[in-house]
Design a protein around this motif. Structure first.
Motif, PDB file in Angstrom:
ATOM      1  N   GLY A  85       0.790  -1.221   0.000  1.00 19.82           N
ATOM      2  CA  GLY A  85       0.000   0.000   0.000  1.00 19.82           C
ATOM      3  C   GLY A  85       0.822   1.271   0.000  1.00 19.82           C
ATOM      4  O   GLY A  85       0.270   2.360  -0.072  1.00 19.82           O
ATOM      5  N   GLY A  86       2.131   1.145   0.083  1.00 15.61           N
ATOM      6  CA  GLY A  86       2.998   2.317   0.101  1.00 15.61           C
ATOM      7  C   GLY A  86       3.179   2.918  -1.282  1.00 15.61           C
ATOM      8  O   GLY A  86       3.137   2.210  -2.288  1.00 15.61           O
ATOM      9  N   GLU A  87       3.357   4.229  -1.316  1.00 21.29           N
ATOM     10  CA  GLU A  87       3.600   4.940  -2.562  1.00 21.29           C
ATOM     11  C   GLU A  87       5.089   4.915  -2.874  1.00 21.29           C
ATOM     12  O   GLU A  87       5.912   5.034  -1.964  1.00 21.29           O
ATOM     13  N   PRO A  88       5.474   4.792  -4.132  1.00 18.98           N
ATOM     14  CA  PRO A  88       6.898   4.836  -4.474  1.00 18.98           C
ATOM     15  C   PRO A  88       7.502   6.176  -4.076  1.00 18.98           C
ATOM     16  O   PRO A  88       6.812   7.189  -4.010  1.00 18.98           O
ATOM     17  N   ALA A  89       8.807   6.161  -3.811  1.00 16.84           N
ATOM     18  CA  ALA A  89       9.515   7.399  -3.492  1.00 16.84           C
ATOM     19  C   ALA A  89       9.460   8.342  -4.689  1.00 16.84           C
ATOM     20  O   ALA A  89       9.344   7.910  -5.838  1.00 16.84           O
ATOM     21  N   ASP A  90       9.516   9.616  -4.405  1.00 14.17           N
ATOM     22  CA  ASP A  90       9.472  10.643  -5.447  1.00 14.17           C
ATOM     23  C   ASP A  90      10.573  10.389  -6.479  1.00 14.17           C
ATOM     24  O   ASP A  90      11.742  10.269  -6.120  1.00 14.17           O
ATOM     25  N   PRO A  91      10.225  10.283  -7.761  1.00 15.39           N
ATOM     26  CA  PRO A  91      11.229   9.970  -8.783  1.00 15.39           C
ATOM     27  C   PRO A  91      12.224  11.106  -9.024  1.00 15.39           C
ATOM     28  O   PRO A  91      13.313  10.865  -9.542  1.00 15.39           O
TER      29      PRO A  91
END
Length: 141
Positions: free
Chosen positions: A68-74
């Motif tokens: 459920g975690g969002e990927p780190a800012d690209p």
């Protein structure tokens, strides 16, 4: 201090922290994340914004590896591969709790109604970092 949005990586301190992660040896990255979290947890008295911003970014990196975690800012997140940080879930949750507890400079900065989106983002990270119920844990078999 430069802040351009409400995400965990949307400030100069968090971007610098992610740059530091890219510059250290691979084996030191988990320790850098752990250190950012424990510094905030161990702070007695007034918690300054820069330490909080690092801890929020560190917690977001842990949450990114959880279901459920969002990927780190690209753009502003780390570019180098991070080790498994899921063992830091509890520390990350504790650090976010401390950031959201008085006396906290960052909490005061985002206390106005305009900070509602930032507070919602932190609450979302806290929810992702909650332990999974036993029936929902992933099996490695």
């Amino acid at each position: 201090m430069g802040t351009w949005d409400v995400g965990p990586f949307d400030n100069d301190t968090a971007a610098d922290f992610c740059g530091d992660l890219d510059e250290v040896a691979a084996g030191e990255r988990e320790g850098l994340v752990r250190g950012a979290l424990t510094r905030v947890i161990d702070t007695v008295g007034y918690l300054e914004a820069p330490e909080s911003e690092e801890a929020v970014a560190a917690a977001a990196l842990v949450a990114a590896q959880c279901p459920g975690g969002e990927p780190a800012d690209p753009v502003y997140g780390p570019e180098e591969l991070l080790p498994d940080l899921t063992g830091l879930r509890d520390l990350a949750r504790q650090a976010l709790g401390r950031v959201m507890t008085e006396p906290s400079d960052l909490m005061e900065l985002w206390a106005e109604p305009s900070g509602a989106s930032w507070r919602a983002n932190v609450r979302q990270l806290q929810n992702v970092l909650l332990p999974q119920p036993p029936g929902e844990q992933f099996s490695l078999i």
